[in-house]
Design a protein around this motif. Structure first.
Motif, PDB file in Angstrom:
ATOM      1  N   GLU A  43       0.827  -1.212   0.000  1.00 12.81           N
ATOM      2  CA  GLU A  43       0.000   0.000   0.000  1.00 12.81           C
ATOM      3  C   GLU A  43       0.856   1.255   0.000  1.00 12.81           C
ATOM      4  N   GLU A  44       2.057   1.163   0.587  1.00 10.33           N
ATOM      5  CA  GLU A  44       2.952   2.321   0.602  1.00 10.33           C
ATOM      6  C   GLU A  44       3.334   2.728  -0.819  1.00 10.33           C
ATOM      7  N   ALA A  45       3.534   1.752  -1.691  1.00  6.97           N
ATOM      8  CA  ALA A  45       3.850   2.055  -3.089  1.00  6.97           C
ATOM      9  C   ALA A  45       2.636   2.671  -3.781  1.00  6.97           C
ATOM     10  N   LEU A  46       1.472   2.174  -3.462  1.00  6.98           N
ATOM     11  CA  LEU A  46       0.257   2.742  -4.048  1.00  6.98           C
ATOM     12  C   LEU A  46       0.051   4.178  -3.578  1.00  6.98           C
ATOM     13  N   ASP A  47       0.408   4.453  -2.322  1.00  5.51           N
ATOM     14  CA  ASP A  47       0.246   5.795  -1.759  1.00  5.51           C
ATOM     15  C   ASP A  47       1.089   6.843  -2.482  1.00  5.51           C
ATOM     16  N   ILE A  48       2.211   6.445  -3.080  1.00  5.31           N
ATOM     17  CA  ILE A  48       3.027   7.422  -3.818  1.00  5.31           C
ATOM     18  C   ILE A  48       2.558   7.571  -5.262  1.00  5.31           C
ATOM     19  N   GLY A  49       1.484   6.864  -5.623  1.00  6.95           N
ATOM     20  CA  GLY A  49       0.971   6.948  -6.991  1.00  6.95           C
ATOM     21  C   GLY A  49       1.719   6.045  -7.957  1.00  6.95           C
ATOM     22  N   LEU A  50       2.101   4.867  -7.508  1.00  4.08           N
ATOM     23  CA  LEU A  50       2.898   3.954  -8.323  1.00  4.08           C
ATOM     24  C   LEU A  50       2.348   3.777  -9.727  1.00  4.08           C
ATOM     25  N   TYR A  51       1.061   3.528  -9.855  1.00  4.70           N
ATOM     26  CA  TYR A  51       0.503   3.257 -11.186  1.00  4.70           C
ATOM     27  C   TYR A  51       0.526   4.485 -12.085  1.00  4.70           C
ATOM     28  N   ASP A  52       0.471   5.675 -11.503  1.00  6.45           N
ATOM     29  CA  ASP A  52       0.615   6.880 -12.326  1.00  6.45           C
ATOM     30  C   ASP A  52       1.983   6.896 -12.997  1.00  6.45           C
ATOM     31  N   TYR A  53       3.011   6.520 -12.242  1.00  3.59           N
ATOM     32  CA  TYR A  53       4.358   6.452 -12.812  1.00  3.59           C
ATOM     33  C   TYR A  53       4.458   5.339 -13.850  1.00  3.59           C
ATOM     34  N   LEU A  54       3.996   4.144 -13.485  1.00  6.32           N
ATOM     35  CA  LEU A  54       4.141   2.994 -14.371  1.00  6.32           C
ATOM     36  C   LEU A  54       3.338   3.152 -15.653  1.00  6.32           C
ATOM     37  N   ASP A  55       2.221   3.857 -15.585  1.00  7.60           N
ATOM     38  CA  ASP A  55       1.370   4.058 -16.758  1.00  7.60           C
ATOM     39  C   ASP A  55       1.762   5.288 -17.574  1.00  7.60           C
ATOM     40  N   SER A  56       2.778   6.020 -17.141  1.00  5.53           N
ATOM     41  CA  SER A  56       3.147   7.286 -17.790  1.00  5.53           C
ATOM     42  C   SER A  56       3.824   7.106 -19.142  1.00  5.53           C
ATOM     43  N   GLY A  57       4.339   5.915 -19.416  1.00  5.64           N
ATOM     44  CA  GLY A  57       5.105   5.702 -20.646  1.00  5.64           C
ATOM     45  C   GLY A  57       6.568   6.065 -20.496  1.00  5.64           C
ATOM     46  N   ALA A  58       6.925   6.650 -19.350  1.00  3.32           N
ATOM     47  CA  ALA A  58       8.324   7.023 -19.088  1.00  3.32           C
ATOM     48  C   ALA A  58       9.111   5.793 -18.661  1.00  3.32           C
ATOM     49  N   LEU A  59      10.420   5.880 -18.789  1.00  7.93           N
ATOM     50  CA  LEU A  59      11.294   4.815 -18.330  1.00  7.93           C
ATOM     51  C   LEU A  59      11.234   4.753 -16.812  1.00  7.93           C
ATOM     52  N   CYS A  60      10.915   3.570 -16.274  1.00  6.24           N
ATOM     53  CA  CYS A  60      10.852   3.351 -14.831  1.00  6.24           C
ATOM     54  C   CYS A  60      11.875   2.283 -14.480  1.00  6.24           C
ATOM     55  N   LEU A  61      12.873   2.673 -13.695  1.00  5.40           N
ATOM     56  CA  LEU A  61      13.944   1.776 -13.264  1.00  5.40           C
ATOM     57  C   LEU A  61      13.721   1.480 -11.791  1.00  5.40           C
ATOM     58  N   MET A  62      13.511   0.199 -11.455  1.00  6.47           N
ATOM     59  CA  MET A  62      13.078  -0.156 -10.111  1.00  6.47           C
ATOM     60  C   MET A  62      14.076  -1.074  -9.407  1.00  6.47           C
ATOM     61  N   GLU A  63      14.489  -0.654  -8.212  1.00  2.00           N
ATOM     62  CA  GLU A  63      15.333  -1.482  -7.357  1.00  2.00           C
ATOM     63  C   GLU A  63      14.453  -2.087  -6.254  1.00  2.00           C
ATOM     64  N   TRP A  64      14.796  -3.261  -5.807  1.00  6.59           N
ATOM     65  CA  TRP A  64      14.069  -4.010  -4.789  1.00  6.59           C
ATOM     66  C   TRP A  64      12.606  -4.222  -5.180  1.00  6.59           C
ATOM     67  N   PRO A  65      12.342  -4.614  -6.425  1.00  5.82           N
ATOM     68  CA  PRO A  65      10.956  -4.805  -6.861  1.00  5.82           C
ATOM     69  C   PRO A  65      10.259  -5.971  -6.169  1.00  5.82           C
ATOM     70  N   GLU A  66      11.032  -6.873  -5.565  1.00 10.24           N
ATOM     71  CA  GLU A  66      10.409  -7.999  -4.866  1.00 10.24           C
ATOM     72  C   GLU A  66       9.500  -7.524  -3.739  1.00 10.24           C
ATOM     73  N   ASN A  67       9.699  -6.295  -3.264  1.00  8.66           N
ATOM     74  CA  ASN A  67       8.854  -5.758  -2.197  1.00  8.66           C
ATOM     75  C   ASN A  67       7.486  -5.301  -2.692  1.00  8.66           C
ATOM     76  N   ILE A  68       7.322  -5.210  -4.009  1.00  3.89           N
ATOM     77  CA  ILE A  68       6.027  -4.829  -4.588  1.00  3.89           C
ATOM     78  C   ILE A  68       5.651  -5.762  -5.734  1.00  3.89           C
TER      79      ILE A  68
END
Length: 141
Positions: free
Chosen positions: A89-114
Motif C-alpha cells: 500500500e505504501e507504493a500505491l500511496d506514492i501513486g505507483l501506477y501513475d508512474y508505471l502508466d506514464s510511458g516514461a522509463l521506470c527503473l526499479m530497485e528491490w521490486p520484490e517488495n512490490i
C-alpha cells in the motif's frame, strides 16, 4: 530469448549500459533483482548517464522512494528504490501506477517488495555478483 551482459569492472559500466539500452529496445518498465551491494544503483546510474542525465542530478532514492530525472532529450526517467517498503500500500500511496502508466522509463530497485503490483510486461533483470568481482546481468524476453 535469454540475454546476458557481463560487467567486468566499474570502467566497463558505460559499455554495459549502452548494450543494455540497445537490447531492451522500447521496454520502459525495468525491475532489477539483486542482493544488497550487487550494483543495482551503480548500474541504474550508468543507464541514466548514458541517457543524458547529469551526474549531479542522480542519487539513490532509498529515502524518497522515487527520484525523477530528465534525459538529455528532456524525457522523464523515474528511479525507484522499494527497499524500505514494508507494505505494498505504501507504493500505491506514492501513486505507483501513475508512474508505471506514464510511458516514461521506470527503473526499479528491490521490486520484490512490490512484486504483486508489477505489470506483466515488466522486464525482470537479475544482477549476480561473480566470483571474479564482475557482475552478470540476465533477463528473458
Amino acid at each position: 530469448m535469454k540475454h546476458s551482459i557481463t560487467i567486468s569492472s566499474l570502467s566497463d559500466l558505460d559499455r554495459a549500459a549502452d548494450v543494455f539500452l540497445r537490447e531492451i529496445g522500447d521496454r520502459n518498465l525495468i525491475a532489477f533483482y539483486a542482493p544488497m551491494g550487487a550494483g543495482k544503483t551503480t548500474f541504474t546510474t550508468a543507464v541514466c548517464r548514458r541517457l543524458g542525465v547529469s551526474d549531479d542530478a542522480m542519487g539513490s532514492p532509498t529515502f524518497a522512494i522515487v527520484n525523477e530525472y530528465r534525459s538529455g532529450e528532456g524525457k522523464p526517467i523515474y528511479h525507484f528504490d522499494f527497499y524500505r517498503i514494508e507494505r505494498q500500500e505504501e507504493a500505491l500511496d506514492i501513486g505507483l501506477y501513475d508512474y508505471l502508466d506514464s510511458g516514461a522509463l521506470c527503473l526499479m530497485e528491490w521490486p520484490e517488495n512490490i512484486e504483486d503490483l508489477l505489470p506483466e510486461e515488466t522486464l525482470r533483470v537479475r544482477i549476480a555478483p561473480q566470483p571474479d568481482g564482475s557482475r552478470l546481468l540476465t533477463w528473458d524476453d
